[in-house]
Scaffold this active site. Sequence first.
Site, PDB file in Angstrom:
ATOM      1  N   ASP A  60       0.846  -1.195   0.000  1.00  0.00           N
ATOM      2  CA  ASP A  60       0.000   0.000   0.000  1.00  0.00           C
ATOM      3  C   ASP A  60       0.886   1.252   0.000  1.00  0.00           C
ATOM      4  O   ASP A  60       0.388   2.370  -0.100  1.00  0.00           O
ATOM      5  CB  ASP A  60      -1.012  -0.019   1.156  1.00  0.00           C
ATOM      6  N   SER A  61       2.209   1.048   0.047  1.00  0.00           N
ATOM      7  CA  SER A  61       3.135   2.167  -0.176  1.00  0.00           C
ATOM      8  C   SER A  61       2.912   2.746  -1.570  1.00  0.00           C
ATOM      9  O   SER A  61       3.283   3.895  -1.838  1.00  0.00           O
ATOM     10  CB  SER A  61       4.587   1.704  -0.035  1.00  0.00           C
ATOM     11  N   ASP A  99      -1.216  -6.136  -0.602  1.00  0.00           N
ATOM     12  CA  ASP A  99      -1.374  -5.505   0.710  1.00  0.00           C
ATOM     13  C   ASP A  99      -2.832  -5.088   0.907  1.00  0.00           C
ATOM     14  O   ASP A  99      -3.373  -4.309   0.102  1.00  0.00           O
ATOM     15  CB  ASP A  99      -0.492  -4.242   0.732  1.00  0.00           C
ATOM     16  N   LYS A 129      -1.329  -9.402   2.629  1.00  0.00           N
ATOM     17  CA  LYS A 129      -0.611  -8.959   3.829  1.00  0.00           C
ATOM     18  C   LYS A 129      -1.506  -8.023   4.613  1.00  0.00           C
ATOM     19  O   LYS A 129      -2.265  -7.246   4.021  1.00  0.00           O
ATOM     20  CB  LYS A 129       0.686  -8.233   3.438  1.00  0.00           C
ATOM     21  N   GLU A 131      -1.590  -5.569   8.505  1.00  0.00           N
ATOM     22  CA  GLU A 131      -0.706  -4.948   9.495  1.00  0.00           C
ATOM     23  C   GLU A 131      -1.190  -5.145  10.925  1.00  0.00           C
ATOM     24  O   GLU A 131      -2.379  -5.230  11.166  1.00  0.00           O
ATOM     25  CB  GLU A 131      -0.605  -3.431   9.216  1.00  0.00           C
ATOM     26  N   GLU A 198       9.172  -4.113  10.474  1.00  0.00           N
ATOM     27  CA  GLU A 198       9.576  -2.814   9.915  1.00  0.00           C
ATOM     28  C   GLU A 198      10.125  -1.894  11.009  1.00  0.00           C
ATOM     29  O   GLU A 198       9.472  -1.678  12.043  1.00  0.00           O
ATOM     30  CB  GLU A 198       8.386  -2.143   9.203  1.00  0.00           C
TER      31      GLU A 198
HETATM   32  O1  KIV Z   1       3.532  -1.147   1.670  1.00  0.00           O
HETATM   33  C1  KIV Z   1       4.703  -1.561   1.667  1.00  0.00           C
HETATM   34  O2  KIV Z   1       5.497  -1.273   0.775  1.00  0.00           O
HETATM   35  C2  KIV Z   1       5.110  -2.396   2.770  1.00  0.00           C
HETATM   36  C3  KIV Z   1       6.549  -2.779   2.837  1.00  0.00           C
HETATM   37  C4  KIV Z   1       7.326  -1.669   3.397  1.00  0.00           C
HETATM   38  C5  KIV Z   1       6.760  -4.024   3.613  1.00  0.00           C
HETATM   39  O3  KIV Z   1       4.323  -2.749   3.595  1.00  0.00           O
END
Ligand code: KIV
Length: 311
Positions: A60-61, A99, A129, A131, A198
Site C-alpha cells: 500500500d506504499s 497488501d 498482507k 498490518e 519494519e
Molecule cells: O507497503 C509496503 O510497501 C510495505 C513494505 C514496506 C513491507 O508494507
Amino acid sequence: MSSGSRPVSAAPPAKRQTVTLSKLAEKKALGEPIVMITAYDYPSAQVAEAAGVDVVLVGDSGAMTVLGYPSTVPVTIDEMLMLCSAVRRGLTTPLLVGDLPFASYEASNELAILTAQRFVKEAGCDAVKLERGGSSAERARAIVAAGIPVMGHVGLTPQTATALGGYRSQGRTAERALDVARDAVALQEAGCFAIVFEAVPSEFTEAVHSQLDIPIIGIGAGPAADGQVLVFHDLLGITTGRMAKFVKRYANVHEDMVAATREYTEEVRSRHFPEPDHVYGVEPAELAEFKRYLDQESLVSQKAWDWEPLP
Ligand code: KIV
C-alpha cells in the site's frame, strides 16, 4: 549503480521455478536469504521477474509512490486491485502478495475474508498482507481458514503510524519490544506464512528470531531477518527527497528520467528530433500521385460537418 566492486549479473537465472510457500520455508531452514521487493505496475513487475526476486509485494506504499497520496491511509481496495492486476500480468515466478489497505479488513472477520478473496480472485494475488497484531491476528486466522495465505507486518505499521507517534522505529523500549514480539507470535499462531518486521532494532530481530518458525522479512530490521524487502521506488531512486534510514539506493533513476526527458524537450524545441531514423517513408510515385490529388481538390472544402444527419 552503487554496487561497488561486487559483480552483478545482468541476466536472470536460466529457468526459475515458481516460488511457493514451502520454498520460502525451505529457504529459511537452509539459511538462504529471501528477497522481496514491492512493485505497482507491469514494468516494475517485469523488472522484479528479470532480477530473480522471490516475493513481490504490491504494497500500500503504492498510495504514495505511484498514486501521490500523502500516506498509505487513503488508498482504496479498487485502486490496490488495479495495481495488483497489472503486477500479476508482469510476473511468472515470484510469489505475489497484495497488501490489504487501511479499513478493508479491520472491522470484522467477514470483511477481511471478502477483501482478501477479491485480491485473489480479481487480481490474481497468491497471498495477502495485513498490518499489526491484536485484532489483526484474528483477521489473519479467518483469512487463512478461508484458504488464503497471509503475511503479517509488525513494528512500524504505516496504516496506524499516527497511533504509534509517527513514522518512527519501534521496539526500542523493553515494554514496546515485548508488544511487538507478542504481535509477531500471535500472527504466527494465526497461521501467517511470513512476517514483515519494519523499523525495529537489529538486536530485537536477533532476539526474537529463535521464537519464530516462520520467515521474518525485514525492512529496517537488520541482518538477522530471514529476508529483506525494499520499496522499488526507493531502491531505484525513483522517489526523491528524504528517505528512511533503512533505504539503500542502488540507482538514481529519477535523475536519469529527468535528464532524458529534458533532452527530449530540448531536441523537440530545437528541431533535432525526430531524426531521419524515426520517420516513415513513402514511395515517390505514391507521393506524386497524392500531391496531384491535393492539387485537384481542396480537402478543406469537403467539410467534416457536411454530413447528412440520420432521420
Ligand atoms: O507497503 C509496503 O510497501 C510495505 C513494505 C514496506 C513491507 O508494507
